[in-house]
Scaffold this motif. Structure first.
Motif, PDB file in Angstrom:
ATOM      1  N   HIS A 132      11.544   0.561   1.499  1.00 53.06           N
ATOM      2  CA  HIS A 132      10.628  -0.181   0.647  1.00 53.06           C
ATOM      3  C   HIS A 132      10.316  -1.511   1.315  1.00 53.06           C
ATOM      4  CE1 HIS A 132      11.063   2.628  -2.706  1.00 53.06           C
ATOM      5  NE2 HIS A 132      12.345   2.652  -2.429  1.00 53.06           N
ATOM      6  N   CYS A 133       9.136  -1.646   1.895  1.00 51.59           N
ATOM      7  CA  CYS A 133       8.734  -2.861   2.603  1.00 51.59           C
ATOM      8  C   CYS A 133       7.811  -3.697   1.739  1.00 51.59           C
ATOM      9  CB  CYS A 133       8.010  -2.516   3.905  1.00 51.59           C
ATOM     10  SG  CYS A 133       9.066  -1.713   5.132  1.00 51.59           S
ATOM     11  N   ILE A 134       7.948  -5.007   1.830  1.00 46.77           N
ATOM     12  CA  ILE A 134       7.091  -5.887   1.041  1.00 46.77           C
ATOM     13  C   ILE A 134       5.678  -5.927   1.600  1.00 46.77           C
ATOM     14  CG2 ILE A 134       7.634  -8.024   2.282  1.00 46.77           C
ATOM     15  CD1 ILE A 134       7.285  -7.634  -1.555  1.00 46.77           C
ATOM     16  N   VAL A 135       5.513  -5.848   2.932  1.00 48.30           N
ATOM     17  CA  VAL A 135       4.170  -5.804   3.528  1.00 48.30           C
ATOM     18  C   VAL A 135       3.760  -4.338   3.607  1.00 48.30           C
ATOM     19  CG1 VAL A 135       2.746  -6.339   5.534  1.00 48.30           C
ATOM     20  CG2 VAL A 135       4.568  -7.909   4.841  1.00 48.30           C
ATOM     21  N   PRO A 136       2.720  -3.950   2.883  1.00 48.38           N
ATOM     22  CA  PRO A 136       2.388  -2.530   2.775  1.00 48.38           C
ATOM     23  C   PRO A 136       1.717  -1.976   4.025  1.00 48.38           C
ATOM     24  CG  PRO A 136       0.819  -3.846   1.547  1.00 48.38           C
ATOM     25  CD  PRO A 136       1.882  -4.789   2.014  1.00 48.38           C
ATOM     26  N   PRO A 137       1.816  -0.662   4.239  1.00 45.45           N
ATOM     27  CA  PRO A 137       1.188  -0.035   5.401  1.00 45.45           C
ATOM     28  C   PRO A 137      -0.316  -0.257   5.480  1.00 45.45           C
ATOM     29  CG  PRO A 137       2.764   1.471   4.404  1.00 45.45           C
ATOM     30  CD  PRO A 137       2.647   0.302   3.479  1.00 45.45           C
ATOM     31  N   HIS A 138      -0.999  -0.285   4.332  1.00 43.14           N
ATOM     32  CA  HIS A 138      -2.452  -0.460   4.404  1.00 43.14           C
ATOM     33  C   HIS A 138      -2.809  -1.810   5.019  1.00 43.14           C
ATOM     34  CE1 HIS A 138      -2.895  -3.319   1.034  1.00 43.14           C
ATOM     35  NE2 HIS A 138      -2.035  -2.589   0.371  1.00 43.14           N
ATOM     36  N   MET A 139      -2.000  -2.838   4.779  1.00 42.65           N
ATOM     37  CA  MET A 139      -2.258  -4.143   5.374  1.00 42.65           C
ATOM     38  C   MET A 139      -1.997  -4.102   6.878  1.00 42.65           C
ATOM     39  SD  MET A 139      -0.590  -7.844   4.334  1.00 42.65           S
ATOM     40  CE  MET A 139      -1.461  -7.972   2.760  1.00 42.65           C
ATOM     41  N   LEU A 140      -0.938  -3.408   7.278  1.00 47.17           N
ATOM     42  CA  LEU A 140      -0.628  -3.293   8.701  1.00 47.17           C
ATOM     43  C   LEU A 140      -1.719  -2.522   9.434  1.00 47.17           C
ATOM     44  CD1 LEU A 140       3.194  -2.490   8.505  1.00 47.17           C
ATOM     45  CD2 LEU A 140       2.123  -4.679   9.083  1.00 47.17           C
ATOM     46  N   ARG A 141      -2.262  -1.500   8.789  1.00 44.77           N
ATOM     47  CA  ARG A 141      -3.307  -0.710   9.442  1.00 44.77           C
ATOM     48  C   ARG A 141      -4.592  -1.520   9.606  1.00 44.77           C
ATOM     49  NH1 ARG A 141      -0.561   3.592   6.704  1.00 44.77           N
ATOM     50  NH2 ARG A 141       0.287   4.990   8.280  1.00 44.77           N
ATOM     51  N   VAL A 142      -4.890  -2.378   8.655  1.00 51.62           N
ATOM     52  CA  VAL A 142      -6.048  -3.259   8.804  1.00 51.62           C
ATOM     53  C   VAL A 142      -5.835  -4.205   9.979  1.00 51.62           C
ATOM     54  CG1 VAL A 142      -7.349  -5.137   7.726  1.00 51.62           C
ATOM     55  CG2 VAL A 142      -6.756  -3.112   6.397  1.00 51.62           C
ATOM     56  N   MET A 143      -4.614  -4.755  10.096  1.00 55.11           N
ATOM     57  CA  MET A 143      -4.311  -5.649  11.220  1.00 55.11           C
ATOM     58  C   MET A 143      -4.415  -4.907  12.546  1.00 55.11           C
ATOM     59  SD  MET A 143      -1.278  -8.254  10.052  1.00 55.11           S
ATOM     60  CE  MET A 143      -0.302  -7.234   8.952  1.00 55.11           C
ATOM     61  N   ALA A 144      -3.995  -3.647  12.557  1.00 52.30           N
ATOM     62  CA  ALA A 144      -4.060  -2.855  13.785  1.00 52.30           C
ATOM     63  C   ALA A 144      -5.502  -2.589  14.215  1.00 52.30           C
ATOM     64  CB  ALA A 144      -3.313  -1.535  13.592  1.00 52.30           C
TER      65      ALA A 144
END
Length: 365
Positions: free
Chosen positions: A12-24
């Motif tokens: 359970h991560c506080i920074v969600p995958p959708h945010m990481l994918r946008v950054m990528a």
């Protein structure tokens, strides 16, 4: 889409995958590399957790998703004693790292260590004093955490047995030992030991929402804020100096927490008409959690007072009673209605206002 073991036993991560994918997609070369590395690390830790929780931990009372050690299942002490164990990861990936502050030890002078220690105590007090719960599992499990996890690590997580906090890169994220983050991550442990909610689709969004609810409650109780004085933000102050945003999520106004060239627009909906159908992020668990989050916020606005009192008691009772790891939003709404009736009576203000709050987010119950 996660596999069965990953859905039951996710990291359970506080920074969600959708945010990481946008950054990528939007970041420069270094940001893209960081975001992809985080996504890969999340998968690694998720797999490790799945292996750990299927070897040596057993279901209690046949409730899918609730796992406790046999020793804890046998003995539940009457007296609630906080047992904090904060470790220094020293920039490495291995957990838990070097123990640097145990229960009762003096402050270390390391801000991350001391914030993690104090925050864990605040969460313990919320559950003990407001809800009568002895630690995350109800049986006094030690509160283990690691700070300085990896180098410039832009995330925090609960992995099934402990919390871990990165330091952030001081550009996109400042810190992860912020109290609502600590309360959120530790509350995933409470959900895990209270029957669990399958980390996929609506049940996964409920898992995230419950963690947000109790994370914000942790802050409000610490600051002695009533529901009108609170900011209702999750992760307030953790975004970096060049990011256009206030927090990761807003329960008061889902979809408005940030609007940034790198992070994009906060995608959370506040109503079922705006529900996001996606295969990303285990079916949008960090996105659609905005709907039950907003329902809780509205309920608190109707009742006034302190969130951890009447509305919090309803949410906590519903979590203990639902016994449905695949619960939908409608299932959860119905369970909260039953909890309001059990606690305050049929036809009570608490029940009537709860029904109104759910209807305002598009859920009839």
């Amino acid at each position: 889409m996660c596999g069965p073991a990953q859905c039951h036993n996710p990291i359970h991560c506080i920074v969600p995958p959708h945010m990481l994918r946008v950054m990528a997609l939007r970041g420069d070369a270094s940001v893209q590399q960081m975001a992809r590395a985080l996504l890969h690390q999340n998968e690694e830790v998720r797999d490790e957790r799945a292996e750990r929780m299927t070897g040596g931990l057993v279901p209690e009372d046949g409730r899918s998703g609730l796992f406790v050690s046999s020793a804890l299942a046998r003995s539940v002490p009457d007296r609630h004693v906080c047992d904090r164990r904060i470790h220094d990861g020293e920039g490495k990936a291995a957990l838990p790292g070097r123990l640097v502050r145990g229960e009762g030890d003096a402050p270390t002078g390391d801000p991350e260590v001391d914030r993690a220690y104090d925050g864990a105590g605040t969460v313990f007090e919320l559950y003990s004093e407001a809800f009568g719960r002895n630690s995350l599992d109800g049986a006094g499990v030690p509160l283990t955490a690691t700070v300085h996890h990896r180098r410039n690590y832009n995330n925090a997580f609960w992995n099934g047995t402990q919390m871990a906090y990165g330091d952030g890169d001081q550009k996109i994220f400042r810190t992860f030992t912020e109290l609502s983050v600590i309360g959120h991550e530790m509350s995933h442990g409470v959900v895990q030991y209270s029957g669990g909610l399958l980390y996929q689709g609506q049940s996964g969004a409920l898992n995230e929402s419950v963690a947000d609810v109790f994370g914000t409650m942790t802050v409000q109780r610490k600051l002695d804020q009533d529901v009108y004085a609170a900011d209702w933000l999750v992760g307030a102050g953790i975004l970096g100096p060049d990011i256009n945003g206030r927090a990761l999520r807003s329960m008061k106004a889902p979809g408005t927490a940030y609007h940034d060239a790198l992070l994009g627009q906060d995608p959370q909906p506040y109503h079922m008409d705006l529900y996001v159908d996606t295969t990303d992020d285990n079916g949008g668990v960090h996105i659609n959690s905005g709907i039950p989050n907003h329902a809780f916020y509205l309920y608190c606005m109707y009742l006034g007072g302190n969130a951890w009192e009447r509305p919090g008691q309803v949410w906590y009772r519903a979590l203990q009673q639902i016994n449905n790891p695949m619960a939908t939003f409608h299932d959860w709404a119905a369970e909260t209605m039953d909890a309001a009736i059990a606690l305050f009576g049929a036809g009570s203000c608490e029940q009537v206002m709860l029904r109104r709050a759910w209807r305002l987010v598009g859920i009839a119950c």
